[in-house]
Design an enzyme around this catalytic site. Structure first.
Site, mmCIF file in Angstrom:
data_model
loop_
_atom_site.group_PDB
_atom_site.id
_atom_site.type_symbol
_atom_site.label_atom_id
_atom_site.label_comp_id
_atom_site.label_asym_id
_atom_site.label_seq_id
_atom_site.Cartn_x
_atom_site.Cartn_y
_atom_site.Cartn_z
ATOM 1 N N ASN A 1 0.850 -1.189 0.000
ATOM 2 C CA ASN A 1 0.000 0.000 0.000
ATOM 3 C C ASN A 1 0.886 1.240 0.000
ATOM 4 O O ASN A 1 1.965 1.234 0.596
ATOM 5 C CB ASN A 1 -0.872 0.000 1.274
ATOM 6 C CG ASN A 1 -1.762 1.226 1.380
ATOM 7 O OD1 ASN A 1 -2.342 1.680 0.392
ATOM 8 N ND2 ASN A 1 -1.889 1.771 2.583
ATOM 9 N N HIS B 1 0.887 5.065 1.351
ATOM 10 C CA HIS B 1 0.148 5.856 2.338
ATOM 11 C C HIS B 1 0.844 7.204 2.507
ATOM 12 O O HIS B 1 2.074 7.253 2.676
ATOM 13 C CB HIS B 1 0.107 5.110 3.678
ATOM 14 C CG HIS B 1 -0.652 5.851 4.733
ATOM 15 N ND1 HIS B 1 -2.032 5.950 4.713
ATOM 16 C CD2 HIS B 1 -0.237 6.544 5.817
ATOM 17 C CE1 HIS B 1 -2.426 6.674 5.749
ATOM 18 N NE2 HIS B 1 -1.361 7.047 6.438
ATOM 19 N N SER C 1 4.820 6.652 2.628
ATOM 20 C CA SER C 1 5.366 5.334 2.948
ATOM 21 C C SER C 1 4.758 4.288 2.029
ATOM 22 O O SER C 1 3.580 4.371 1.680
ATOM 23 C CB SER C 1 5.005 4.928 4.391
ATOM 24 O OG SER C 1 5.415 5.911 5.322
ATOM 25 N N ASP D 1 -2.969 0.355 7.697
ATOM 26 C CA ASP D 1 -1.722 1.120 7.516
ATOM 27 C C ASP D 1 -0.647 0.689 8.521
ATOM 28 O O ASP D 1 0.190 1.500 8.930
ATOM 29 C CB ASP D 1 -1.989 2.637 7.653
ATOM 30 C CG ASP D 1 -2.977 3.141 6.604
ATOM 31 O OD1 ASP D 1 -2.944 2.636 5.477
ATOM 32 O OD2 ASP D 1 -3.776 4.040 6.931
HETATM 33 C C1 GRF Z 1 -2.628 9.043 -2.513
HETATM 34 O O1 GRF Z 1 -2.208 10.159 -1.798
HETATM 35 C C2 GRF Z 1 -2.346 7.789 -1.742
HETATM 36 O O2 GRF Z 1 -1.189 7.861 -0.971
HETATM 37 C C3 GRF Z 1 -3.543 7.722 -0.830
HETATM 38 O O3 GRF Z 1 -4.617 8.154 -1.618
HETATM 39 C C4 GRF Z 1 -4.138 9.010 -2.649
HETATM 40 C C5 GRF Z 1 -4.583 8.418 -3.935
HETATM 41 O O4 GRF Z 1 -4.317 9.232 -5.035
HETATM 42 N N1 GRF Z 1 -3.697 6.393 -0.299
HETATM 43 P P1 GRF Z 1 -4.445 8.640 -6.507
HETATM 44 O O5 GRF Z 1 -5.822 8.053 -6.658
HETATM 45 O O6 GRF Z 1 -3.377 7.616 -6.682
HETATM 46 O O7 GRF Z 1 -4.251 9.816 -7.428
#
Ligand code: GRF
Length: 222
Positions: free
Chosen positions: A109, A111, A138, A147
């Protein structure tokens, strides 16, 4: 090594998915995205997948009686894709731990925080509210804990006096787009391994999250 079969889970705009697809296309990842699945049938990320010719599946949580049955259906589709790795690329829904068991060590994932700081939502606002000097992103292995799995790599940015939630999110996103493909590329190359929950990079324990150098190469933090 055969190309890694990758499935992605998405909920939003799909910029991390686009970064992943780009890295598969230009060879930074020795792999192929074979399925993109979502809990949001109208999300932009599905359009990104469609334009790249990747099969998609979208299910509505409201069509299922509870989280478990929704996740069972979604993860049945993921299992049918015969993927080696599941990438949560902006998937914004809590996942029932029961469906993650068979993906242990095979799911990552991205995050937007320096985990273990700020799990869950509104990470940029939390970093600002705390008066942090630094923020970051991360990439971690996914476990039953939200997470909470072992962190593999991080990117850091300084927080400036003029930063808002929006500027911070935008500046950090650029780093996410480099970090996620770099980690997936290292998994595809066999350089990052799960090792029973104590991940390694080139055979060495990842005690401190890996970082990217100026050339986008992943390595131990210095
Ligand atoms: C990103 O900031 C990711 O880290 C978080 O959600 C956002 C998703 O953005 N989990 P995208 O859909 O990849 O543009």
């Amino acid at each position: 090594m055969p190309a890694l079969r990758i499935a992605a889970l998405v909920s939003g705009r799909g910029s991390n998915l686009a970064a992943l697809l780009g890295a598969c296309a230009d060879g930074r990842i020795a792999g192929k995205v074979v399925l993109v699945a979502s809990d949001k049938p109208n999300c932009a990320a599905l359009t990104v997948a469609g334009k790249a010719g990747v099969p998609t599946v979208a299910l509505r949580p409201g069509d299922y009686p509870d989280r478990r049955s929704f996740d069972d259906a979604l993860f049945d589709a993921l299992a049918a894709s015969d993927s080696d790795l599941l990438v949560l690329a902006g998937y914004m829904r809590i996942i029932d731990p029961s469906v993650l068991v068979s993906w242990a060590g095979r799911a990552v994932n991205v995050h937007p925080s320096l985990l273990p700081l700020y799990r869950g939502l509104h990470t940029h606002a939390q970093a600002l509210a705390a008066g942090d000097a630094e923020h970051g992103a991360s990439v971690h292995f996914v476990t039953a804990e939200l997470d909470g799995g072992p962190v593999l790599a991080q990117a850091r940015i300084a927080i400036g006096p003029g930063d808002t939630e929006a500027t911070l999110a935008a500046r950090l996103l650029v780093h996410e787009h480099r970090l996620l493909p770099a980690v997936v590329g290292a998994i595809a190359a066999g350089r990052i391994a799960w090792n029973g929950g104590n991940p390694t990079f080139d055979g060495r324990a990842i005690d401190t999250p890996l970082t990217l150098d100026g050339n986008g190469r992943l390595g131990a933090a210095i």
